[in-house]
Design a protein around this motif. Structure first.
Motif, PDB file in Angstrom:
ATOM      1  N   ILE A  24       0.800  -1.120   0.205  1.00  0.00           N
ATOM      2  CA  ILE A  24      -0.008  -0.086   0.017  1.00  0.00           C
ATOM      3  C   ILE A  24       0.829   1.241   0.088  1.00  0.00           C
ATOM      4  CG2 ILE A  24      -1.872  -1.105   1.201  1.00  0.00           C
ATOM      5  CD1 ILE A  24      -0.893   0.215   3.804  1.00  0.00           C
ATOM      6  N   LYS A  25       2.087   1.067  -0.198  1.00  0.00           N
ATOM      7  CA  LYS A  25       3.149   2.162  -0.308  1.00  0.00           C
ATOM      8  C   LYS A  25       2.727   3.451  -1.035  1.00  0.00           C
ATOM      9  CE  LYS A  25       7.869   3.403  -1.202  1.00  0.00           C
ATOM     10  NZ  LYS A  25       9.126   2.730  -1.480  1.00  0.00           N
ATOM     11  N   ASN A  26       2.126   3.175  -2.158  1.00  0.00           N
ATOM     12  CA  ASN A  26       1.727   4.357  -3.045  1.00  0.00           C
ATOM     13  C   ASN A  26       0.605   5.094  -2.499  1.00  0.00           C
ATOM     14  OD1 ASN A  26       3.922   4.204  -5.024  1.00  0.00           O
ATOM     15  ND2 ASN A  26       2.748   2.800  -6.083  1.00  0.00           N
ATOM     16  N   TYR A  27      -0.252   4.161  -1.951  1.00  0.00           N
ATOM     17  CA  TYR A  27      -1.675   5.098  -1.367  1.00  0.00           C
ATOM     18  C   TYR A  27      -1.210   5.708  -0.193  1.00  0.00           C
ATOM     19  CZ  TYR A  27      -3.712   1.919  -4.730  1.00  0.00           C
ATOM     20  OH  TYR A  27      -4.117   1.022  -5.794  1.00  0.00           O
ATOM     21  N   PHE A  28      -0.438   5.170   0.585  1.00  0.00           N
ATOM     22  CA  PHE A  28       0.045   5.523   1.940  1.00  0.00           C
ATOM     23  C   PHE A  28       0.545   6.995   1.784  1.00  0.00           C
ATOM     24  CE2 PHE A  28       2.172   5.994   6.023  1.00  0.00           C
ATOM     25  CZ  PHE A  28       1.228   5.534   6.820  1.00  0.00           C
ATOM     26  N   ASN A  29       1.573   7.169   1.011  1.00  0.00           N
ATOM     27  CA  ASN A  29       2.243   8.343   0.709  1.00  0.00           C
ATOM     28  C   ASN A  29       1.401   9.528   0.333  1.00  0.00           C
ATOM     29  OD1 ASN A  29       4.680   6.834   1.499  1.00  0.00           O
ATOM     30  ND2 ASN A  29       5.301   6.670  -0.635  1.00  0.00           N
ATOM     31  N   GLN A  30       0.177   9.087  -0.222  1.00  0.00           N
ATOM     32  CA  GLN A  30      -0.738  10.207  -0.852  1.00  0.00           C
ATOM     33  C   GLN A  30      -1.879  10.583   0.243  1.00  0.00           C
ATOM     34  OE1 GLN A  30      -2.686   9.096  -4.525  1.00  0.00           O
ATOM     35  NE2 GLN A  30      -0.595   8.114  -5.289  1.00  0.00           N
ATOM     36  N   LEU A  31      -1.811  10.018   1.626  1.00  0.00           N
ATOM     37  CA  LEU A  31      -2.632  10.271   2.637  1.00  0.00           C
ATOM     38  C   LEU A  31      -2.347  11.568   3.092  1.00  0.00           C
ATOM     39  CD1 LEU A  31      -3.028   6.968   4.523  1.00  0.00           C
ATOM     40  CD2 LEU A  31      -4.493   8.013   2.955  1.00  0.00           C
ATOM     41  N   SER A  32      -3.149  12.300   3.441  1.00  0.00           N
ATOM     42  CA  SER A  32      -2.948  13.640   4.169  1.00  0.00           C
ATOM     43  C   SER A  32      -2.621  13.511   5.706  1.00  0.00           C
ATOM     44  CB  SER A  32      -4.183  14.654   4.133  1.00  0.00           C
ATOM     45  OG  SER A  32      -5.183  13.991   4.805  1.00  0.00           O
ATOM     46  N   LYS A  33      -1.921  14.266   6.242  1.00  0.00           N
ATOM     47  CA  LYS A  33      -1.708  14.028   7.786  1.00  0.00           C
ATOM     48  C   LYS A  33      -2.955  13.995   8.402  1.00  0.00           C
ATOM     49  CE  LYS A  33       2.471  17.021   8.135  1.00  0.00           C
ATOM     50  NZ  LYS A  33       3.055  18.220   8.607  1.00  0.00           N
ATOM     51  N   THR A  34      -4.080  14.683   8.192  1.00  0.00           N
ATOM     52  CA  THR A  34      -5.403  14.367   8.748  1.00  0.00           C
ATOM     53  C   THR A  34      -5.975  13.191   8.736  1.00  0.00           C
ATOM     54  OG1 THR A  34      -6.113  16.824   8.090  1.00  0.00           O
ATOM     55  CG2 THR A  34      -7.821  15.370   8.891  1.00  0.00           C
ATOM     56  N   GLU A  35      -5.772  12.454   7.651  1.00  0.00           N
ATOM     57  CA  GLU A  35      -6.334  10.917   7.333  1.00  0.00           C
ATOM     58  C   GLU A  35      -5.373  10.218   8.125  1.00  0.00           C
ATOM     59  OE1 GLU A  35      -8.264  10.848   3.010  1.00  0.00           O
ATOM     60  OE2 GLU A  35      -5.861  11.212   2.864  1.00  0.00           O
ATOM     61  N   ILE A  36      -4.131  10.343   8.367  1.00  0.00           N
ATOM     62  CA  ILE A  36      -3.332   9.451   8.962  1.00  0.00           C
ATOM     63  C   ILE A  36      -3.713   9.417  10.443  1.00  0.00           C
ATOM     64  CG2 ILE A  36      -0.683   9.259   9.818  1.00  0.00           C
ATOM     65  CD1 ILE A  36       0.063  10.046   7.037  1.00  0.00           C
ATOM     66  N   GLU A  37      -3.913  10.841  10.844  1.00  0.00           N
ATOM     67  CA  GLU A  37      -4.475  10.965  12.326  1.00  0.00           C
ATOM     68  C   GLU A  37      -5.806  10.113  12.761  1.00  0.00           C
ATOM     69  OE1 GLU A  37      -2.917  12.447  15.130  1.00  0.00           O
ATOM     70  OE2 GLU A  37      -1.321  12.450  13.729  1.00  0.00           O
ATOM     71  N   LYS A  38      -6.387  10.145  11.584  1.00  0.00           N
ATOM     72  CA  LYS A  38      -7.940   9.544  11.874  1.00  0.00           C
ATOM     73  C   LYS A  38      -7.654   8.088  12.069  1.00  0.00           C
ATOM     74  CE  LYS A  38     -11.074  12.381   9.536  1.00  0.00           C
ATOM     75  NZ  LYS A  38     -11.981  12.769   8.285  1.00  0.00           N
ATOM     76  N   TYR A  39      -6.691   7.623  11.238  1.00  0.00           N
ATOM     77  CA  TYR A  39      -6.144   6.023  11.327  1.00  0.00           C
ATOM     78  C   TYR A  39      -5.763   5.807  12.630  1.00  0.00           C
ATOM     79  CZ  TYR A  39      -6.983   4.756   6.434  1.00  0.00           C
ATOM     80  OH  TYR A  39      -7.888   4.434   5.396  1.00  0.00           O
TER      81      TYR A  39
END
Length: 709
Positions: free
Chosen positions: A645-660
């Motif tokens: 999921i490397k390519n998809y993960f690199n495109q996540l915003s900081k907000t989305e990472i915080e939600k996870y």
């Protein structure tokens, strides 16, 4: 105050007795005279449930329960006390005054007994004109039958509908028919007039509780035996009346047929056995509740002359001046008197009026055993000689000898019936004033003996006409009532009576093969009925059970109370396993309810063990990269290899990472995964059943990755 005289008349099932009891209880004191000991006892028990026990009394020939404060008396007609006054007096089945054997007793009470405020007569409309002639002022209330009575023709014994009573007119016929019905239908109750109240009630209870669907009875059923009978079938219309076999009168047949149908439920009557049909006149008579008007009733002089044996016999044979009254000749006591007065020993002893009165009193001891007159009068002779002897009491040793003879063990139904009839005679004697030295002791002794014999007779009737008695438990404390349910479940063991016949295994009843193969239709029938009820109870308990009390294993098995009840198996989707319930035919009607509970259990497990799954499904307005990662997380139950999921993960915003992270996900060196400190057995189970890996035991570590190829 004018004394009211009234009558409630009509066919069976009109509520006459119920109305009389309501009237009785509306007065300060009262008495009702019934035609049978069984009826007096039955209504006495009903009254005890409504009133304080110390207000209610029972008097029959063989039983006297009279509290000092008693106000309401339930008696046989013969036993209505004439040394008390009552505000209300009622006589049930007063048309019995036209009965050859006992009519004169009813007539005597009808003519002479009065309530200080009201006297009420109950019975058939056939007695209406007689009552009007005796009491021109009588108020007649005619009551209609509450339900319809219809003829349904002939039915073979093997094809009788359920909830039927079959009428026979001798013990031999009753037992023969009962055996045939047992062979065809499984079980049958037996009711004879000679049965003790305890046996009769216990046999009736089997029918009332639908443990059996058939009852075979004599014509005693016609006198107010209140049963929920739908159909009455006659096997004969002839009976032996003590002198000869005769055809039943239409009114007698109507009295019996009328027991079909209760309250507002319609009833039916027909024929069976050797009686192929009823003629049209009789059918119309029964269906239209017709009656034959009574023109005469039996009477006997009660003002007796004891100056000499000749005077006494003449006074017993004296005719009434009223044309309405027909002289009763040769009553039982009258016959006994004539036999005893011809005995030389008795002749020499009867020297005055007091001794003659005592002899006449002794002649009133009934022959419940239906022996020959010569045999019974020999018994009466011994009693009389004791009563006029030196002690003026019946010898205790002779009483003891008789009671001990009755005690001797027997298993034969006919012998037990005879013994109970003998006990009834001794019970009658025990209540005679000044006849027995220790009357109270004898009363208790014969009461206990009757109960013991009744219990044994009930056991033998069950064994003969229903099934093995070992499967029934009887308590002797308060009559012949089952102490426990015949079929019951204790500690997951299924009992039939005292015998363990199977086990409860989840939603399955494992019945032992030898019981299943039994040809006892009755046993299998009541077992089946009870197990369906138990299945309902078990299902209700399961539906209320907390999910935490259910558990599953890594191979998909679902258990409740350590019993296997279902299984998760492979479905089309890893997160949508199939759920199967394991249940037998008794639970098949509850399968939908059980499956709803099991599906809810799976949802509970997901929410408890992997709560993120539902949460990531619920998130709206997310990026395409987040959707791709979510798909991977769902497909892999919360774990993704970072390289996938490397390519998809690199495109996540900081907000989305915080939600996870808030949902509990952690970014590792090799995995992006749901961080849980405990081992997730649910995940292991889902993977195991989806890949059919046949893993039998859960692993002690979390699975982070699996391959489906």
């Amino acid at each position: 105050m004018r004394k009211k005289i009234s009558a409630i008349l009509g066919p069976t099932n009109t509520g006459k007795t119920y109305s009389a009891i309501q009237k009785l209880l509306s007065y300060e004191s009262g008495v009702i005279g019934f035609p049978l000991r069984l009826l007096a006892r039955e209504n006495y028990e009903i009254a005890k449930k409504k009133l304080s026990h110390n207000l209610v009394a029972l008097i029959t020939g063989e039983e006297k329960i009279i509290p000092s404060s008693a106000r309401y008396f339930f008696c046989t007609v013969e036993s209505i006390p004439d040394n008390r006054t009552f505000e209300f007096v009622a006589i049930d089945e007063c048309q019995m005054a036209s009965d050859y054997n006992r009519g004169y007793i009813f007539t005597e009470k009808i003519v002479n007994i009065r309530g200080t405020r009201e006297t009420l007569f109950l019975g058939s409309r056939s007695i209406e004109n007689v009552l009007k002639k005796i009491f021109p002022e009588v108020v007649i209330i005619n009551k209609p039958r509450l339900s319809k009575l219809s003829y349904i023709g002939y039915k073979n014994l093997t094809r009788l509908p359920k909830r039927s009573a079959i009428i026979a007119f001798s013990q031999i016929d009753v037992y023969e028919i009962a055996n045939k019905i047992k062979q065809s239908h499984g079980g049958v109750s037996v009711v004879l007039g000679a049965l003790s109240p305890d046996v009769r009630n216990a046999q009736v209870k089997l029918f009332e509780e639908e443990k059996v669907d058939y009852i075979v009875a004599t014509d005693a059923i016609g006198m107010g035996l209140n049963l929920n009978i739908k159909n009455i079938f006659f096997s004969s219309l002839k009976k032996f009346d003590g002198f000869d076999e005769r055809n039943l009168r239409f009114d007698e047949i109507s009295q019996i047929a009328g027991r079909a149908g209760r309250f507002c439920n319609d009833g039916f009557f027909g024929t069976t056995g050797n009686l192929k049909s009823l003629n049209n006149d009789l059918v119309n008579f029964l269906e239209n509740y017709e009656y034959t008007e009574i023109n005469n009733i039996f009477w006997r002089n009660n003002k007796l002359n004891f100056n000499s044996p000749k005077h006494l016999l003449n006074s017993l044979s004296k005719k009434s001046n009223e044309k309405l009254f027909k002289l009763k000749k040769n009553g039982d006591d009258h016959r006994y008197l004539k036999i005893l007065l011809n005995d030389s020993d008795i002749k020499s002893k009867v020297t005055n009026a007091l001794e003659l009165k005592k002899l006449w009193e002794v002649c009133g001891v009934p022959d419940y055993s239906k022996n020959l007159d010569e045999y019974h009068t020999l018994f009466l002779k011994i009693i009389f000689l004791y009563l006029i002897g030196k002690e003026k009491r019946i010898c205790d040793d002779w009483v003891k000898k008789n009671i001990e003879a009755i005690r001797r063990r027997s298993k034969k139904i006919a012998e037990l019936n005879y013994k109970i009839s003998q006990v009834r005679t001794w019970s009658f004697i025990s209540y005679k004033k000044n006849w027995i030295q220790s009357a109270n002791k004898l009363q208790n002794e014969v009461r206990n003996l009757e109960l013991k014999l009744s219990t044994k007779l009930h056991e033998e009737l069950i064994s003969e006409f229903i099934g093995e008695f070992k499967n029934f438990e009887i308590t002797k404390d308060n009559g012949l009532v089952q102490k426990t349910e015949i079929v019951r479940i204790e500690d997951n063991k299924i009992y039939f009576g005292k015998v363990i016949i199977g086990l409860v295994d989840g939603f399955n009843f494992r019945i032992k093969p030898n019981f299943k193969r039994s040809k006892n239709i009755f046993n299998n029938k009541i077992l089946e009925k009870k197990l369906f009820l138990e299945a309902e109870k078990i299902t209700k308990a399961f539906k209320k059970e907390k999910f935490d009390d259910l558990n599953f294993q890594v191979d998909g098995k679902i258990a409740w109370k350590n019993k296997l009840i279902g299984k998760f198996t492979k479905g089309q989707d890893l997160l949508k396993p199939k759920i199967t319930s394991f249940l037998d035919n008794y639970f098949i009607g509850y399968e939908k309810q059980i499956m709803i509970k099991l599906n809810d259990f799976f949802k509970f497990l997901i929410k408890k063990e992997m709560p993120f799954l539902n949460k990531i499904r619920e998130v709206d307005n997310i990026s395409s990269s987040s959707r791709a990662i979510n798909f991977c997380l769902l497909e892999n139950l919360g774990h993704c290899e970072r390289r996938e999921i490397k390519n998809y993960f690199n495109q996540l915003s900081k907000t989305e990472i915080e939600k996870y992270k808030l949902l509990g996900f952690k970014i590792g060196i090799n995995f992006f995964y749901y961080n849980s400190k405990k081992i997730c057995i649910l995940k292991q189970m889902l993977i195991n059943i989806f890949l059919k890996n046949s893993l039998q035991k859960s692993l002690n570590e979390n699975i982070l990755s699996f391959k489906s190829h």
